[in-house]
Motif scaffolding. Sequence first.
Motif, PDB file in Angstrom:
ATOM      1  N   LEU A   1       0.811  -1.220   0.000  1.00 35.98           N
ATOM      2  CA  LEU A   1       0.000   0.000   0.000  1.00 35.98           C
ATOM      3  C   LEU A   1       0.839   1.262   0.000  1.00 35.98           C
ATOM      4  N   ASN A   2       2.073   1.216   0.468  1.00 33.58           N
ATOM      5  CA  ASN A   2       2.945   2.385   0.490  1.00 33.58           C
ATOM      6  C   ASN A   2       3.761   2.433  -0.790  1.00 33.58           C
ATOM      7  N   PRO A   3       3.587   3.472  -1.621  1.00 32.41           N
ATOM      8  CA  PRO A   3       4.358   3.540  -2.867  1.00 32.41           C
ATOM      9  C   PRO A   3       5.815   3.887  -2.587  1.00 32.41           C
ATOM     10  N   PRO A   4       6.740   3.322  -3.334  1.00 29.22           N
ATOM     11  CA  PRO A   4       8.137   3.686  -3.153  1.00 29.22           C
ATOM     12  C   PRO A   4       8.394   5.128  -3.597  1.00 29.22           C
ATOM     13  N   THR A   5       9.485   5.687  -3.176  1.00 26.47           N
ATOM     14  CA  THR A   5       9.817   7.072  -3.493  1.00 26.47           C
ATOM     15  C   THR A   5       9.970   7.269  -4.991  1.00 26.47           C
ATOM     16  N   GLN A   6      10.425   6.274  -5.696  1.00 23.08           N
ATOM     17  CA  GLN A   6      10.674   6.407  -7.120  1.00 23.08           C
ATOM     18  C   GLN A   6       9.382   6.620  -7.924  1.00 23.08           C
ATOM     19  N   THR A   7       8.249   6.166  -7.410  1.00 24.91           N
ATOM     20  CA  THR A   7       7.003   6.342  -8.142  1.00 24.91           C
ATOM     21  C   THR A   7       6.475   7.766  -8.061  1.00 24.91           C
ATOM     22  N   ARG A   8       6.869   8.517  -7.052  1.00 21.27           N
ATOM     23  CA  ARG A   8       6.451   9.917  -6.918  1.00 21.27           C
ATOM     24  C   ARG A   8       7.681  10.795  -6.734  1.00 21.27           C
ATOM     25  N   PRO A   9       8.464  10.986  -7.766  1.00 20.93           N
ATOM     26  CA  PRO A   9       9.666  11.797  -7.606  1.00 20.93           C
ATOM     27  C   PRO A   9       9.319  13.273  -7.414  1.00 20.93           C
ATOM     28  N   ALA A  10      10.162  13.948  -6.697  1.00 24.47           N
ATOM     29  CA  ALA A  10       9.975  15.385  -6.507  1.00 24.47           C
ATOM     30  C   ALA A  10      10.544  16.122  -7.712  1.00 24.47           C
ATOM     31  N   ARG A  11       9.933  17.220  -8.049  1.00 25.69           N
ATOM     32  CA  ARG A  11      10.435  18.011  -9.175  1.00 25.69           C
ATOM     33  C   ARG A  11      11.686  18.741  -8.716  1.00 25.69           C
ATOM     34  N   SER A  12      12.778  18.526  -9.411  1.00 21.48           N
ATOM     35  CA  SER A  12      14.054  19.092  -8.975  1.00 21.48           C
ATOM     36  C   SER A  12      14.410  20.381  -9.700  1.00 21.48           C
ATOM     37  N   ASP A  13      13.762  20.655 -10.819  1.00 16.85           N
ATOM     38  CA  ASP A  13      14.098  21.876 -11.546  1.00 16.85           C
ATOM     39  C   ASP A  13      12.894  22.374 -12.335  1.00 16.85           C
ATOM     40  N   ASP A  14      12.821  23.664 -12.500  1.00 21.86           N
ATOM     41  CA  ASP A  14      11.812  24.265 -13.367  1.00 21.86           C
ATOM     42  C   ASP A  14      12.475  24.596 -14.688  1.00 21.86           C
ATOM     43  N   LEU A  15      11.763  24.398 -15.759  1.00 21.23           N
ATOM     44  CA  LEU A  15      12.364  24.609 -17.066  1.00 21.23           C
ATOM     45  C   LEU A  15      12.659  26.086 -17.316  1.00 21.23           C
ATOM     46  N   ILE A  16      11.750  26.946 -16.951  1.00 23.32           N
ATOM     47  CA  ILE A  16      11.978  28.379 -17.139  1.00 23.32           C
ATOM     48  C   ILE A  16      11.600  29.084 -15.842  1.00 23.32           C
ATOM     49  N   GLN A  17      12.537  29.761 -15.255  1.00 22.95           N
ATOM     50  CA  GLN A  17      12.268  30.556 -14.064  1.00 22.95           C
ATOM     51  C   GLN A  17      11.598  31.858 -14.495  1.00 22.95           C
ATOM     52  N   SER A  18      10.880  32.479 -13.607  1.00 21.13           N
ATOM     53  CA  SER A  18      10.185  33.717 -13.966  1.00 21.13           C
ATOM     54  C   SER A  18      11.163  34.845 -14.261  1.00 21.13           C
ATOM     55  N   SER A  19      12.364  34.787 -13.706  1.00 21.47           N
ATOM     56  CA  SER A  19      13.325  35.864 -13.932  1.00 21.47           C
ATOM     57  C   SER A  19      14.197  35.624 -15.162  1.00 21.47           C
ATOM     58  N   ASP A  20      14.137  34.436 -15.751  1.00 24.20           N
ATOM     59  CA  ASP A  20      14.956  34.144 -16.928  1.00 24.20           C
ATOM     60  C   ASP A  20      14.322  34.727 -18.188  1.00 24.20           C
TER      61      ASP A  20
ATOM     62  N   ARG B   1      13.359  34.444 -22.012  1.00 25.43           N
ATOM     63  CA  ARG B   1      13.092  33.369 -22.974  1.00 25.43           C
ATOM     64  C   ARG B   1      13.940  33.591 -24.216  1.00 25.43           C
ATOM     65  N   ARG B   2      14.406  32.520 -24.796  1.00 25.00           N
ATOM     66  CA  ARG B   2      15.169  32.653 -26.031  1.00 25.00           C
ATOM     67  C   ARG B   2      14.212  32.915 -27.184  1.00 25.00           C
ATOM     68  N   SER B   3      14.716  33.531 -28.214  1.00 24.24           N
ATOM     69  CA  SER B   3      13.853  33.896 -29.338  1.00 24.24           C
ATOM     70  C   SER B   3      13.399  32.641 -30.080  1.00 24.24           C
ATOM     71  N   ASP B   4      12.191  32.700 -30.572  1.00 18.91           N
ATOM     72  CA  ASP B   4      11.607  31.595 -31.318  1.00 18.91           C
ATOM     73  C   ASP B   4      11.494  32.017 -32.772  1.00 18.91           C
ATOM     74  N   THR B   5      12.283  31.404 -33.635  1.00 18.93           N
ATOM     75  CA  THR B   5      12.292  31.788 -35.046  1.00 18.93           C
ATOM     76  C   THR B   5      11.016  31.359 -35.764  1.00 18.93           C
ATOM     77  N   PHE B   6      10.259  30.450 -35.198  1.00 23.21           N
ATOM     78  CA  PHE B   6       9.035  29.968 -35.827  1.00 23.21           C
ATOM     79  C   PHE B   6       7.807  30.723 -35.329  1.00 23.21           C
ATOM     80  N   ASP B   7       7.964  31.680 -34.427  1.00 26.12           N
ATOM     81  CA  ASP B   7       6.855  32.478 -33.926  1.00 26.12           C
ATOM     82  C   ASP B   7       6.595  33.624 -34.894  1.00 26.12           C
ATOM     83  N   LEU B   8       5.865  33.328 -35.960  1.00 30.57           N
ATOM     84  CA  LEU B   8       5.620  34.300 -37.016  1.00 30.57           C
ATOM     85  C   LEU B   8       4.184  34.844 -36.897  1.00 30.57           C
ATOM     86  N   PRO B   9       3.968  36.089 -37.313  1.00 35.60           N
ATOM     87  CA  PRO B   9       2.604  36.621 -37.275  1.00 35.60           C
ATOM     88  C   PRO B   9       1.741  35.921 -38.321  1.00 35.60           C
TER      89      PRO B   9
END
Length: 82
Positions: free
Chosen positions: A51-70, A72-80
């Motif tokens: 009944l107790n799930p192992p730690t590996q089944t519910r891993p903690a998120r260790s990093d955010d992909l984009i921080q609010s202060s970072d 964003r890199r330009s997106d060449t495919f973001d065209l009007p």
Amino acid sequence: MKRLVVLTIACTGGLALASCGAREALKPVAAASLPPAPYGARATPSPGDLLNPPTQTRPARSDDLIQSSDQRRSDTFDLPPR
């Protein structure tokens, strides 16, 4: 109009019955046997271990992909639109 009232009462009654559930803790059935030991395991796990799930089944998120202060890199495919 009467159909709508009847349908509303039926749905409300169905939801009320569906919400009634067991509020007790899960327990293994006394007459049933536990599942066989997993391949390579030395012993059969106890009900508490199953009944107790192992730690590996519910891993903690260790990093955010984009921080609010970072920036964003330009997106060449973001065209009007044309």
